[in-house]
Design an enzyme around this catalytic site. Structure first.
Site, PDB file in Angstrom:
ATOM      1  N   LYS A 175      -8.863 -19.862  24.393  1.00 11.27           N
ATOM      2  CA  LYS A 175      -7.382 -19.240  24.052  1.00 11.27           C
ATOM      3  C   LYS A 175      -6.859 -19.761  22.978  1.00 11.27           C
ATOM      4  O   LYS A 175      -6.202 -19.296  22.028  1.00 11.27           O
ATOM      5  CB  LYS A 175      -6.523 -18.759  25.193  1.00 11.27           C
ATOM      6  CG  LYS A 175      -7.111 -17.700  26.048  1.00 11.27           C
ATOM      7  CD  LYS A 175      -6.008 -17.386  27.058  1.00 11.27           C
ATOM      8  CE  LYS A 175      -5.911 -18.288  28.147  1.00 11.27           C
ATOM      9  NZ  LYS A 175      -7.150 -18.382  29.137  1.00 11.27           N
ATOM     10  N   LYS A 205      -1.647 -33.194  29.833  1.00  5.80           N
ATOM     11  CA  LYS A 205      -0.905 -32.430  29.449  1.00  5.80           C
ATOM     12  C   LYS A 205       0.373 -32.640  28.890  1.00  5.80           C
ATOM     13  O   LYS A 205       0.746 -31.889  27.881  1.00  5.80           O
ATOM     14  CB  LYS A 205      -0.498 -31.361  30.858  1.00  5.80           C
ATOM     15  CG  LYS A 205      -1.365 -30.467  31.400  1.00  5.80           C
ATOM     16  CD  LYS A 205      -1.130 -29.839  32.379  1.00  5.80           C
ATOM     17  CE  LYS A 205      -2.281 -28.784  33.192  1.00  5.80           C
ATOM     18  NZ  LYS A 205      -2.003 -28.420  34.339  1.00  5.80           N
ATOM     19  N   LYS A 229     -15.932 -24.556  21.272  1.00  2.00           N
ATOM     20  CA  LYS A 229     -15.731 -23.886  22.795  1.00  2.00           C
ATOM     21  C   LYS A 229     -14.811 -22.630  22.679  1.00  2.00           C
ATOM     22  O   LYS A 229     -13.587 -22.881  21.994  1.00  2.00           O
ATOM     23  CB  LYS A 229     -15.101 -25.049  23.660  1.00  2.00           C
ATOM     24  CG  LYS A 229     -15.137 -24.454  25.169  1.00  2.00           C
ATOM     25  CD  LYS A 229     -14.422 -25.576  25.845  1.00  2.00           C
ATOM     26  CE  LYS A 229     -14.066 -24.638  27.315  1.00  2.00           C
ATOM     27  NZ  LYS A 229     -13.426 -25.393  28.153  1.00  2.00           N
TER      28      LYS A 229
END
Ligand code: ATP
Ligand code: MG
Length: 321
Positions: free
Chosen positions: A193, A110, A190
């Site tokens: 969003k 992240k 894939k």
């Protein structure tokens, strides 16, 4: 059997979320007692917008109910409505070695992606451990990416049991869903969003048709035979059609004489029909004022009643009660 899972309320549901996460979860409702919480405390580590967070939780609750969540059988609650998650987390954090958290790959990924680091993001797996351990969960269905966090949960539970007595916490079993197929997006990557290639399940009809029509295809002329293998249209159609219907489309691909637009239209129709009952259910839910709040309040009450004796057990084992 007690099955527990948390969902990050992350906005609009797309077909990938539906087949990869929501549907498998709904199918579990027949296999045990499902505990499902909307992880707003977790979302807070990366979303600093009060209205957006509040709205995301409501939308997630509505979408889940529309997609088949049975509020009688399944306990659905907002994580922050049950303060026991946070309370247990503190105790767990006092036995969690720094080194264990430092090894967590998701945190590193992240921050590498540019998400700003904060202590909450770093200690996220401890809150996740509390989410699970507070309910004496038997089974925790997670994706591959969450496997390490679940192992950390078990490590933390073992630490507590070693320090304060075997049986203080129950060790959960992971149910890693390795076989969940990845749903492709408009461009064949894939569906995600963050790639902007999604087809959302509650899209309005015109917008949905337009989205389906924008699926990327090659430039084989209408009259020529087309290859159905690896076609995004066929791969998506498979999710909504019977094997016979899929075979028919594949045969028509190979035969030639029909353009991609025709197949996309058929995909659109299958999709529109597939989600019709969910759209109808969603409209019913939205039309009932106060219903979502009632469901979440009742869910929090039931969740609290299950977690309280567990957290009491831990607090008294460590000397806090
Ligand atoms: P982001 O781009 O922010 O990662 P996303 O669209 O990938 O968002 P997530 O919130 O990461 O969605 O995923 C929610 C759930 O849906 C997860 O359980 C994930 O495994 C599942 N999921 C997401 N995309 C797909 C997909 N294309 N195929 C199958 N499952 C998916
Ligand atoms: Mg993702």
């Amino acid at each position: 059997m007690r099955i527990l899972t948390g969902l990050q309320p992350s906005g609009v549901l797309h077909i990938g979320n539906y087949f990869g996460a929501i549907k498998p979860l709904m199918d579990l409702q027949g296999k045990g007692e499902v505990f499902l919480f909307l992880a707003d405390l977790h979302a807070l580590t990366s979303l600093q917008d009060a209205a957006a967070l509040r709205q995301a939780v409501r939308t997630a609750a509505i979408d889940l109910m529309a997609c088949g969540l049975d509020v009688e059988r399944t306990i659905l609650w907002r994580q922050s409505d049950v303060p026991l998650h946070s309370e247990l987390m503190w105790v767990l954090s006092t036995v969690t070695p720094m080194g264990l958290m430092e090894r967590m790959v998701a945190y590193k990924e992240k921050t590498a992606r540019g998400i700003s680091s904060n202590v909450g993001l770093f200690t996220y797996p401890i809150l996740q451990a509390a989410d699970i351990l507070a309910y004496d969960a038997d089974l925790v269905p997670v994706g591959r990416d969450q496997k390490q966090h679940l192992e950390a949960t078990r490590d933390i539970a073992v630490k507590i049991n070693e320090a304060f007595g075997a049986g203080t916490l129950k060790l959960p079993e992971p149910a890693i869903s390795e076989h969940v197929a990845v749903v492709p997006g408009l461009d064949g990557q894939k569906m995600s969003k963050s790639y902007g290639n999604t087809i959302d399940i509650f899209m309005e009809e015109k917008a949905l048709r337009k989205r389906v029509m924008s699926i990327v295809t090659d430039s084989t002329p209408l009259e020529d035979p087309k290859n159905p293998d690896g076609s995004i249209i066929v791969d998506l159609y498979r999710l909504f059609a019977t094997p016979e219907q899929v075979q028919e489309m594949k045969d028509q691909f190979r035969a030639g004489g029909m353009g991609y637009g025709h197949f996309k239209q058929r995909l659109f129709e299958a999709m529109w029909e597939y989600f019709a009952p969910m759209r109808a259910r969603r409209e019913e839910i939205v039309a009932r004022p106060g219903y979502v709040d009632e469901v979440l309040a009742e869910g929090a009450r039931r969740a609290d009643a299950v977690a309280r004796p567990v957290v009491n057990r831990v607090f008294s084992a460590v000397g806090l009660r």
